[in-house]
Design an enzyme around this catalytic site. Structure first.
Site, PDB file in Angstrom:
ATOM      1  N   ASP A 189     101.923  61.685  15.450  1.00  0.00           N
ATOM      2  CA  ASP A 189     102.532  60.522  14.785  1.00  0.00           C
ATOM      3  C   ASP A 189     104.021  60.669  14.561  1.00  0.00           C
ATOM      4  O   ASP A 189     104.674  59.732  14.118  1.00  0.00           O
ATOM      5  CB  ASP A 189     101.830  60.287  13.439  1.00  0.00           C
ATOM      6  CG  ASP A 189     100.386  59.904  13.660  1.00  0.00           C
ATOM      7  OD1 ASP A 189      99.497  60.571  13.118  1.00  0.00           O
ATOM      8  OD2 ASP A 189     100.157  58.962  14.438  1.00  0.00           O
ATOM      9  N   HIS A 203      98.496  69.191  10.181  1.00  0.00           N
ATOM     10  CA  HIS A 203      97.254  68.733  10.809  1.00  0.00           C
ATOM     11  C   HIS A 203      96.122  69.613  10.319  1.00  0.00           C
ATOM     12  O   HIS A 203      96.285  70.817  10.115  1.00  0.00           O
ATOM     13  CB  HIS A 203      97.350  68.828  12.336  1.00  0.00           C
ATOM     14  CG  HIS A 203      96.333  67.985  13.034  1.00  0.00           C
ATOM     15  ND1 HIS A 203      95.054  68.424  13.255  1.00  0.00           N
ATOM     16  CD2 HIS A 203      96.392  66.732  13.525  1.00  0.00           C
ATOM     17  CE1 HIS A 203      94.373  67.468  13.859  1.00  0.00           C
ATOM     18  NE2 HIS A 203      95.160  66.437  14.043  1.00  0.00           N
TER      19      HIS A 203
END
Ligand code: SDX
Length: 431
Positions: A366, A308
């Site tokens: 996700d 991320h």
């Protein structure tokens, strides 16, 4: 007390250039470089905006090192645990948790905007049945500008509010229509007596031939999944919505731009890509092969659902999503989901691997969402549609904040030009 400033000396030449340092309520301070070009004739250079704050905002705050996510100051864990999605929507839009009366009024107003103009159903028949539902979403949401003219004047606060409600209310209906069209089943109308997530599940999975009863455990899980995806600071799709909105484009067109950006596998498309990756891995004993590929600089493969830009610790949403995943599988009596086994073993290995530790790569939202959504009955092609459905409130809240910011102006970045300098045209006969 003198204002804090940052001094810049260029090439050892005086004078030094001085820029104000602005402090937020929490998080990194910023250096206000708005006058840099005027003062120095130079631009900053930051592809991907890794060190650039594009705006001031009061909506969402992320501490990537601590794995903290706050919406208007409230931790995501508490919002996901206690509230429903429309409460989170109210909070993001208006800045405060609603009172009972405010919540009832907001629920009523959203519920009574869930139908779409009947003429919109014709858009779907123009698509192939096997069209990716995200392609359908880009088209149909953008087309809302052609229907709801009475809420496209962005200078009118009332029209901004109506457009916001319409987007939040109609996205589940349009998303469900995209799904029904994809699977070749008739569209199902919203039912006003159902909650937001239950209504969505009903519109997706009910058929005219029999009654459909929404499982309350699954509806609760769906509400929580929507809350987890609602907003996330200035991510790529939110920045897209803000940039589109900065030109004065109508809100429906801006949301369509956000949907397009979210579709990419590096962003919202990662949930679909993560599940496809788990299918490709196929078995636990093939995990080391894929871990090696993810670490191989010459191999473009990346572990989808890992890493991320901001979180250099565990994504707090991933923890809640993992818990929800187990709840949904448990409720559905799915004992041994091979993809869940692979996901958990992949996470265990990756979190102990030097490469992932050194690069601070953790599972993001996700990683587990795909397994959960598949268990709920959605095909992988619908995963990013659900992300877009939930993120619509974040896009709208950020768009509204930008429009209402008196400092707002059109976004127009500059560049470092390394192309050809002046040269004269050469007639083709002489090339
Ligand atoms: C979302 O911004 C948001 O808030 C997004 C989001 C939201 O709610 O809006 O949180 C939703 O988009 C989550 C992210 C979903 N994407 C994925 O899961 C795709 C896989 N992840 C990567 O593509 C990547 O981690 C990104 C795109 C998420 C972040 O990329 P960055 O910040 O540009 O980091 P990077 O690509 O510079 O990576 C840093 C290093 C690199 O190695 P070096 O060049 O330094 O040697 O880490 C490596 C990368 O190669 N790396 C990975 C990796 N992610 C980064 N290596 C293997 N697998 C990965 N997943």
């Amino acid at each position: 007390m003198t204002k804090p400033t940052a001094k810049l000396e260029i090439g050892g030449q005086s004078p030094e250039h001085e820029f104000d340092i602005l402090k937020g309520s929490v998080g990194p301070d910023v250096i206000n470089i708005a006058s840099l070009y005027k003062d120095t004739g130079m631009f900053t250079y930051d592809p991907g905006f890794t060190s650039t704050a594009s705006c001031e905002s009061k909506i969402t705050y992320i501490d990537g090192d601590e794995g903290i996510l706050l919406h208007r100051g409230y931790p995501i864990e508490q919002l996901a645990e206690h509230g429903d999605f429309l409460e989170a929507c109210y909070l993001l839009l208006y800045g405060e948790l609603p009172t009972k009366a405010q919540k009832e009024d907001f629920d009523y107003r959203v519920t009574h905007h869930t139908m779409v103009h009947e003429q919109m159903t014709r858009f779907f028949t123009g698509f192939r049945r096997d069209a990716h539902p995200m392609a359908v979403m880009c088209g149909v949401v953008g087309a809302m500008s052609a229907f709801y003219h009475d809420s496209t004047d962005i200078s009118d606060p009332h029209q901004r509010m109506v457009a916001s409600l319409r987007m939040i209310a109609k996205m589940p209906t349009i998303a469900a229509m995209a799904y029904k069209y994809h699977v070749g089943q008739p569209f199902v109308y919203p039912k006003n007596e159902l909650s937001y997530a239950a209504n969505f599940l009903h519109m997706c999975f009910a058929v005219p031939c029999e009654d459909y009863k929404v499982n309350p455990v699954l509806a609760r899980a769906m509400e929580r999944i929507f809350i987890l995806h609602a907003d996330h600071e200035q991510n790529a799709s939110t920045s897209t919505v803000r940039l589109a909105g900065s030109s004065g484009a109508n809100p429906f067109a801006c949301i369509a731009a956000g949907i397009a950006c979210l579709w990419g596998p590096a962003h919202g498309g990662a949930n679909e890509a993560a599940l496809n990756m788990l299918s490709e891995i196929g078995s636990v004993d093939r995990i080391p092969e894929f871990i090696d590929r993810a670490k191989d600089k010459n191999d473009p493969f990346r572990l989808m659902g890992f890493g991320h830009r901001v979180y250099k610790n565990y994504d707090p949403r991933a923890k809640i999503m993992q818990k929800t995943c187990h709840e949904v599988l448990g409720e559905l009596g799915i004992k041994d989901d091979p993809q869940l086994d692979i996901a958990m073993e992949l996470e265990r290995i990756a979190l102990t691997d030097e490469y992932f530790i050194e690069k601070k790569l953790y599972p993001n939202i996700d990683f587990y969402s795909g397994i959960t959504l598949k268990a709920l009955g959605f095909p992988t092609t619908m995963f990013t549609v659900l992300f877009a459905l939930a993120r619509t409130v974040g896009w709208i809240a950020q768009w509204k904040e930008m429009i209402e910011d008196p400092k707002q102006k059109i976004g127009r970045p500059r560049q470092l030009y390394t192309g050809a300098t002046h040269r004269d045209y050469v007639p083709i006969a002489k090339r």
